[in-house]
Structures are given as structure tokens and as C-alpha cells.
Enzyme design. Structure first.
Site, PDB file in Angstrom:
ATOM      1  N   ILE A 107     -14.594   6.287  10.251  1.00  0.00           N
ATOM      2  CA  ILE A 107     -14.742   5.394  11.411  1.00  0.00           C
ATOM      3  C   ILE A 107     -13.926   6.045  12.523  1.00  0.00           C
ATOM      4  O   ILE A 107     -12.779   6.444  12.315  1.00  0.00           O
ATOM      5  CB  ILE A 107     -14.257   3.965  11.096  1.00  0.00           C
ATOM      6  CG1 ILE A 107     -14.457   3.029  12.302  1.00  0.00           C
ATOM      7  CG2 ILE A 107     -12.822   3.943  10.615  1.00  0.00           C
ATOM      8  CD1 ILE A 107     -14.157   1.558  11.982  1.00  0.00           C
ATOM      9  N   SER A 108     -14.523   6.200  13.680  1.00  0.00           N
ATOM     10  CA  SER A 108     -13.887   6.958  14.761  1.00  0.00           C
ATOM     11  C   SER A 108     -12.637   6.276  15.302  1.00  0.00           C
ATOM     12  O   SER A 108     -12.470   5.055  15.213  1.00  0.00           O
ATOM     13  CB  SER A 108     -14.877   7.176  15.910  1.00  0.00           C
ATOM     14  OG  SER A 108     -15.935   7.994  15.516  1.00  0.00           O
TER      15      SER A 108
END
Length: 215
Positions: free
Chosen positions: A59-60
Site C-alpha cells: 500500500i503506497s
């Protein structure tokens, strides 16, 4: 830290690192990042760092999500294509800003989980497609905005073709994990206009659909 203080700190961090658009900040503040994580990583949801999710993906970092979203200049009339659903966090934020969001994920498990999450969160303007993101989604083209959450060597021609004139694409480009540049591409009648937005690090854009062991 109580939830209110945590959210205030989260927004302060985003602002201090360049995410200044009020609508983007509002959408990010209203999106519970912990819902897109599992196990021990939920406690780290509001740290400004990328975190692991299933299928070897991440997840960025929230700041990167904010900067990419801000660069898209989304309006309520926009139809948006996202390549690389991942956890679904980026698409959930896009859904709060755009008219319609289509997001393509090559891992069936991630696509299924994101679909369930969006329903649970009441985000009914997002369509999750399990497929090859490198091909885009020609049957729904053209798109007003396209965001790619995996690094390509250059803006893929297949996706440029699916972008409406005066549309905007934001993506990381670079041939290695160590040297990638986030770019904004505007498609004009005269050609493509490129703007560099800063150094980033993303997983590579991979062709084809993943053969997950436990589909």
C-alpha cells in the site's frame, strides 16, 4: 494518541510534504487507511510509509497517494482509470473525488478483497476489474484521468490512446527500483506535455494476469 489527534497529525504531515489541495486532504482524512491493511500493520496505518499487503504488493505511502491524486486535478465530472488496485486505498480516495472510477488488478485475491471493501465502505461508484492492467480498459475508454500505480519505462502508448484529449495521466517511470520519477502527462491536440513531480519507488508494471496460488 487518540483518533482525533492521529487524524490531525496525519493531515499535518500530508500538508507539510506538499499535499495542499483541500478536496484531496478531505478525501484522505475521510478514508480509513487501516481498513486496507491486515494484522499488525493496521496499527501503523497512519505512518507516512508504504506497508506490505497480500500477493507481495504494497500500500503506497500516504504522501505519494496524495501527491498523485492532487496532480490528477480531478473534478466531479471525471471518469478515472486506475491501473493496479492493490489494497484499494488509492481507488477509495479517487471515488470520493470523481464521478466514476474503474480500477484494474492482476491479482484475483486483491481484486476480490478490494471489491468487498468498497461495498462495505459504501463506495458504489468504483468498479474493480480483475485483468491485465497493461491493456487498460478499452471498452470503457476514453477516460478523463488515468493513474498508474506501478512503474513503466515510459507512459504506455496503450493507455495514452485511452486518455481523452486534455486528459491527465500520472504514473511513475523508470527502469529500475532505485531510479524512478513520478510524472504527469497532459494529452493535448498538439501532443503530450510532461511534468516531473519527484522521485518515487514503485513495483514494476507487469503484463498479464497473475497466477495466484490460492485464487
Amino acid at each position: 494518541m487518540d483518533p482525533f489527534e492521529r487524524q490531525m497529525q496525519f493531515v499535518f504531515t500530508l500538508r507539510s510534504r506538499g499535499v495542499t489541495n483541500a478536496e484531496v486532504l478531505k478525501a484522505m482524512e475521510a478514508t480509513p487507511r487501516e481498513r486496507f491493511l491486515e494484522g499488525i500493520f493496521q496499527d501503523r496505518a497512519y505512518e507516512d510509509t508504504p506497508l506490505p499487503i497480500s500477493c507481495g504488493q504494497t500500500i503506497s505511502q500516504p504522501t505519494v497517494v496524495g501527491l498523485m491524486t492532487q496532480a490528477l486535478e480531478i473534478t466531479r465530472r471525471c471518469k478515472v482509470l486506475e491501473i493496479g488496485t492493490g489494497s484499494g486505498y488509492q481507488a477509495a480516495i479517487l471515488a470520493k473525488l470523481a464521478r466514476r472510477v474503474y480500477t484494474v488488478e492482476r491479482h484475483r485475491r486483491l481484486a476480490r478483497r478490494a471489491r468487498e471493501l468498497f461495498l462495505d465502505l459504501g463506495l458504489h461508484n468504483v468498479t474493480v476489474v480483475h485483468g491485465d492492467g497493461s491493456l487498460g480498459l478499452p471498452e470503457q475508454a476514453p477516460f478523463d484521468r488515468i493513474i498508474v500505480t506501478a512503474a513503466a519505462e515510459d507512459a504506455p502508448g496503450t493507455l495514452i490512446e485511452q486518455l481523452r484529449e486534455n486528459g491527465i495521466m500520472v504514473l511513475p517511470v523508470g527502469q529500475s527500483h532505485s531510479v524512478q520519477q513520478l510524472i504527469k502527462v497532459v494529452k493535448t491536440a498538439e501532443g503530450l506535455e510532461y511534468t516531473e513531480l519527484g522521485a518515487v519507488r514503485f513495483v514494476p508494471l507487469v503484463e498479464g494476469v497473475a497466477q495466484d496460488v490460492l485464487d
